[in-house]
Write an enzyme that holds these catalytic residues in place. Structure first.
Site, mmCIF file in Angstrom:
data_model
loop_
_atom_site.group_PDB
_atom_site.id
_atom_site.type_symbol
_atom_site.label_atom_id
_atom_site.label_comp_id
_atom_site.label_asym_id
_atom_site.label_seq_id
_atom_site.Cartn_x
_atom_site.Cartn_y
_atom_site.Cartn_z
ATOM 1 N N SER A 1 0.853 -1.193 0.000
ATOM 2 C CA SER A 1 0.000 0.000 0.000
ATOM 3 C C SER A 1 0.882 1.234 0.000
ATOM 4 O O SER A 1 1.982 1.217 0.541
ATOM 5 C CB SER A 1 -0.898 0.016 1.240
ATOM 6 O OG SER A 1 -1.620 1.225 1.309
ATOM 7 N N ASP B 1 -7.139 -5.021 1.713
ATOM 8 C CA ASP B 1 -8.120 -4.391 0.841
ATOM 9 C C ASP B 1 -9.336 -4.154 1.708
ATOM 10 O O ASP B 1 -9.826 -5.076 2.370
ATOM 11 C CB ASP B 1 -8.463 -5.240 -0.386
ATOM 12 C CG ASP B 1 -9.076 -4.383 -1.491
ATOM 13 O OD1 ASP B 1 -8.578 -3.264 -1.726
ATOM 14 O OD2 ASP B 1 -10.065 -4.809 -2.101
ATOM 15 N N ASP C 1 -13.858 7.461 8.550
ATOM 16 C CA ASP C 1 -13.955 7.504 10.014
ATOM 17 C C ASP C 1 -14.837 8.642 10.536
ATOM 18 O O ASP C 1 -15.598 8.439 11.484
ATOM 19 C CB ASP C 1 -12.563 7.599 10.646
ATOM 20 C CG ASP C 1 -11.758 6.312 10.499
ATOM 21 O OD1 ASP C 1 -12.353 5.271 10.145
ATOM 22 O OD2 ASP C 1 -10.538 6.343 10.751
ATOM 23 N N HIS D 1 -12.529 -2.291 11.823
ATOM 24 C CA HIS D 1 -12.480 -3.428 10.905
ATOM 25 C C HIS D 1 -11.041 -3.891 10.692
ATOM 26 O O HIS D 1 -10.743 -5.079 10.716
ATOM 27 C CB HIS D 1 -13.139 -3.052 9.573
ATOM 28 C CG HIS D 1 -12.586 -1.825 8.904
ATOM 29 N ND1 HIS D 1 -12.440 -0.619 9.560
ATOM 30 C CD2 HIS D 1 -12.130 -1.610 7.645
ATOM 31 C CE1 HIS D 1 -11.922 0.273 8.728
ATOM 32 N NE2 HIS D 1 -11.719 -0.307 7.564
#
Length: 202
Positions: A7, A68, A160, A185
């Protein structure tokens, strides 16, 4: 042990570095190694994460970790899903967190009744020892909540500020970073991944 994070997102790197610190792993971003972002042609989080991990491992020669993640809105049939990062571009805005939030709130403006704004943030983490690893480690985390009517809070990134979590009666961006990381998550997926790494790799 060095692991490359597939990333270029600095928020994602910082969050995962903090979450993986207990393992003593050195997490490098692919940007530091000059690795371009991988194609993400698939319609599921797990397939895209695996493609990204294999790409980063192939070009770095290191083990790789890929995430992802995305927002799945009930009223939109689970979209934007794997297209979350580019959501704003569908509505004429430039790619970016603030524009994604703006576009989402505009598209949901007509949804004002309780239950109409349900959504989940989903994260799938995949780790590979090498580009050809036949047994990747896969972890998934999910947090359900509702999309707030307007952004609130200054912590975090992405969605967020509008992801209202009923159990805390606040958005993720209002929570202290340590609380958010433990309950997000990505935090849930990372806890699973840590257990898998300890069991299988370390």
């Amino acid at each position: 042990m060095k692991i490359v994070l597939a990333s270029n997102n600095p928020g994602k790197l910082a969050e995962l570095q903090a979450l993986l610190a207990p393992l003593g792993l050195e997490l490098l971003s692919q940007a530091e190694l000059g690795i371009p972002e991988a194609e993400e042609p698939f319609r599921t989080f797990v397939e895209n994460a695996l493609a990204k991990a294999r790409h980063a491992s192939r070009l770095s020669g290191l083990s790789a970790l890929a995430d992802d993640a995305g927002l799945c809105v009930d009223a939109f049939g689970g979209l934007p899903g794997v297209d979350t990062a580019f959501y704003a571009t569908r509505f004429g805005y430039a790619k970016g967190d603030n524009n994604n939030v703006r576009a989402l709130l505009e598209q949901m403006a007509h949804l004002t009744q309780p239950g109409q704004r349900r959504a989940a943030l989903v994260s799938t983490l995949v780790a590979v020892r090498s580009a050809d690893d036949p047994e990747p480690l896969i972890a998934s985390g999910r947090v359900a909540g509702e999309i707030a009517l307007q952004p609130v809070g200054s912590n975090g990134f992405g969605f967020d500020p509008v992801m209202f979590i009923p159990e805390f009666a606040q958005t993720f961006a209002q929570l202290p970073v340590s609380v958010k990381n433990a309950n997000s998550h990505r935090g849930k997926a990372t806890a699973q991944m840590i257990a898998l790494l300890r069991e299988r790799w370390l």
